[in-house]
Design an enzyme around this catalytic site. Sequence first.
Site, PDB file in Angstrom:
ATOM      1  NE  ARG A  67      44.835  36.865  41.761  1.00 24.22           N
ATOM      2  CZ  ARG A  67      44.849  36.417  40.881  1.00 24.22           C
ATOM      3  NH1 ARG A  67      43.750  35.249  41.079  1.00 24.22           N
ATOM      4  NH2 ARG A  67      44.991  36.662  39.374  1.00 24.22           N
ATOM      5  N   GLY A  68      42.147  39.414  40.961  1.00 30.59           N
ATOM      6  CA  GLY A  68      42.116  39.725  40.164  1.00 30.59           C
ATOM      7  C   GLY A  68      41.218  40.912  39.548  1.00 30.59           C
ATOM      8  CB  ALA A  69      40.076  43.649  37.198  1.00 30.39           C
ATOM      9  NE  ARG A 110      45.593  44.586  44.277  1.00 32.26           N
ATOM     10  CZ  ARG A 110      46.535  43.481  43.775  1.00 32.26           C
ATOM     11  NH1 ARG A 110      45.159  42.294  43.749  1.00 32.26           N
ATOM     12  NH2 ARG A 110      47.256  43.641  42.593  1.00 32.26           N
ATOM     13  CD  GLN A 218      49.927  37.672  40.882  1.00 33.37           C
ATOM     14  OE1 GLN A 218      50.976  36.517  40.501  1.00 33.37           O
ATOM     15  NE2 GLN A 218      49.309  38.039  41.517  1.00 33.37           N
ATOM     16  CG  ASP A 259      44.374  43.839  36.756  1.00 36.56           C
ATOM     17  OD1 ASP A 259      44.685  43.373  36.544  1.00 36.56           O
ATOM     18  OD2 ASP A 259      43.528  44.495  37.969  1.00 36.56           O
ATOM     19  CG  ASN A 269      46.775  41.816  32.411  1.00 33.32           C
ATOM     20  OD1 ASN A 269      45.879  41.572  33.655  1.00 33.32           O
ATOM     21  ND2 ASN A 269      47.378  40.944  32.554  1.00 33.32           N
ATOM     22  CE  LYS A 270      49.594  40.517  38.877  1.00 35.98           C
ATOM     23  NZ  LYS A 270      50.264  41.813  39.688  1.00 35.98           N
TER      24      LYS A 270
HETATM   25  O1  MRU Z   1      47.510  41.051  41.188  1.00 35.57           O
HETATM   26  P1  MRU Z   1      46.253  40.364  41.038  1.00 35.57           P
HETATM   27  O2  MRU Z   1      46.366  38.844  41.135  1.00 35.57           O
HETATM   28  O3  MRU Z   1      45.037  41.431  40.648  1.00 35.57           O
HETATM   29  O4  MRU Z   1      46.602  40.300  39.070  1.00 35.57           O
HETATM   30  C1  MRU Z   1      45.390  40.084  38.406  1.00 35.57           C
HETATM   31  C2  MRU Z   1      45.478  40.174  37.443  1.00 35.57           C
HETATM   32  O5  MRU Z   1      46.124  41.314  36.783  1.00 35.57           O
HETATM   33  C3  MRU Z   1      45.125  40.223  36.181  1.00 35.57           C
HETATM   34  O6  MRU Z   1      44.896  39.364  34.994  1.00 35.57           O
HETATM   35  C4  MRU Z   1      43.509  40.462  35.853  1.00 35.57           C
HETATM   36  O7  MRU Z   1      42.585  41.565  37.243  1.00 35.57           O
HETATM   37  C5  MRU Z   1      42.313  40.244  35.395  1.00 35.57           C
HETATM   38  S1  MRU Z   1      41.107  38.754  35.839  1.00 35.57           S
HETATM   39  C6  MRU Z   1      40.025  38.201  34.923  1.00 35.57           C
END
Ligand code: MRU
Length: 367
Positions: A67-69, A110, A218, A259, A269-270
């Site tokens: 996970r994480g963009a 996603r 996270q 994201d 973002n999250k």
């Molecule tokens: O749902 P996730 O864990 O994939 O969400 C991640 C985030 O919101 C991060 O802040 C974002 O992807 C940036 S990661 C460098």
Amino acid sequence: MSDYSALAPFKELEKYEEYLKIKSLYWDIGTNEFVWLDTRLLPFEEVYRRTRDYKRVAQAIKTMEIRGAPAIGVSAAYGMALAALYSKARNSEELMRDIREAYETLRSTRPTAYNLFWALDRVLNKAQETSKSGDPEKVKEAILEEAATIHVEDVRSNISIGKHGSKLIDNGDVILTHCNTGVLATSGFGTALGVIRYAWYEGKKIKVITTETRPVLQGARLNVWELKKEGIPFTLITDGMPGLVFRQGMADLAIVGADRIILTGHTANKIGTYMVALAAFDNDKPFYVAAPTSTIQKSTNPEDIVIEVRDPEEVRTVLGRYRLTLPDVDVYNPSFDITPPRYITGIITEKGVVYPPYIRNLRAILE
Ligand code: MRU
């Protein structure tokens, strides 16, 4: 299977070893397999998974083992490489058919992380270009090389983001962050957490306040794991606390990841990020977004940002293990929110820090 270990981006990755002490994902050049650290099990178990099947990569992204963009983008690119390398196609037309099938499967994992679409399009374009040669072997090598290039570019971008962002951090600062944006969200080092890591490596005496980041935690699971490994001092808070924390003067600034960012500066973002931005703004504290330019969509319409809505069970339970409420309660579980640009002090990219007016200044760095 050919030997791809001499491909230039794999050689270049070796140069960054000192920054890649913890590996979240990589291509095993000995076995031609994709390998990743299963973030669902952290911080309790460190389990690496490996596969030759792109569908397994798609599943890992969907279930958030990865996970994480930026990590999603790089993994999807390697997923395309697996689809090509292990395809049973007898000619380049059949190979392209298999590659397009993988592209569609990986694309549907996603919806918010822009890096996913950016990376998949790059790899597909490369495949289309090289398929004109009519030689399937050339297409396979070109796809793997493109995926590894995206990987090494992400590492390079992270380090530059760290370098630029660290200049915004003073000795003694307490930095509030939300969600995990470190090694476990990228192919190494991190974006917002990369800035924090870089400042720490420069010897700045900083402290971190991380939210727990409901419902997938996270912050509580992944930031805690990464910050502990680095020895960076931190305090864990729940997602409802940033308002009070800023009001009490406990945090000097906030840095988060993204994201998807559009040219207007609107940043997805999250879920909970918008509330952190409001809390920082209302208490006159800077709020920075750190992200590579691969996260920026060339759109000026916030409606183009697709917000993923996930399984209600994530909210009704703690990680599917402990039931928090009655099993049939109605739940809304959007995974991301959008912070309007007026609350964003600056966007830290690998090309430097971009300040408002975003529409002009983001366009300029993308040229
Ligand atoms: O749902 P996730 O864990 O994939 O969400 C991640 C985030 O919101 C991060 O802040 C974002 O992807 C940036 S990661 C460098």
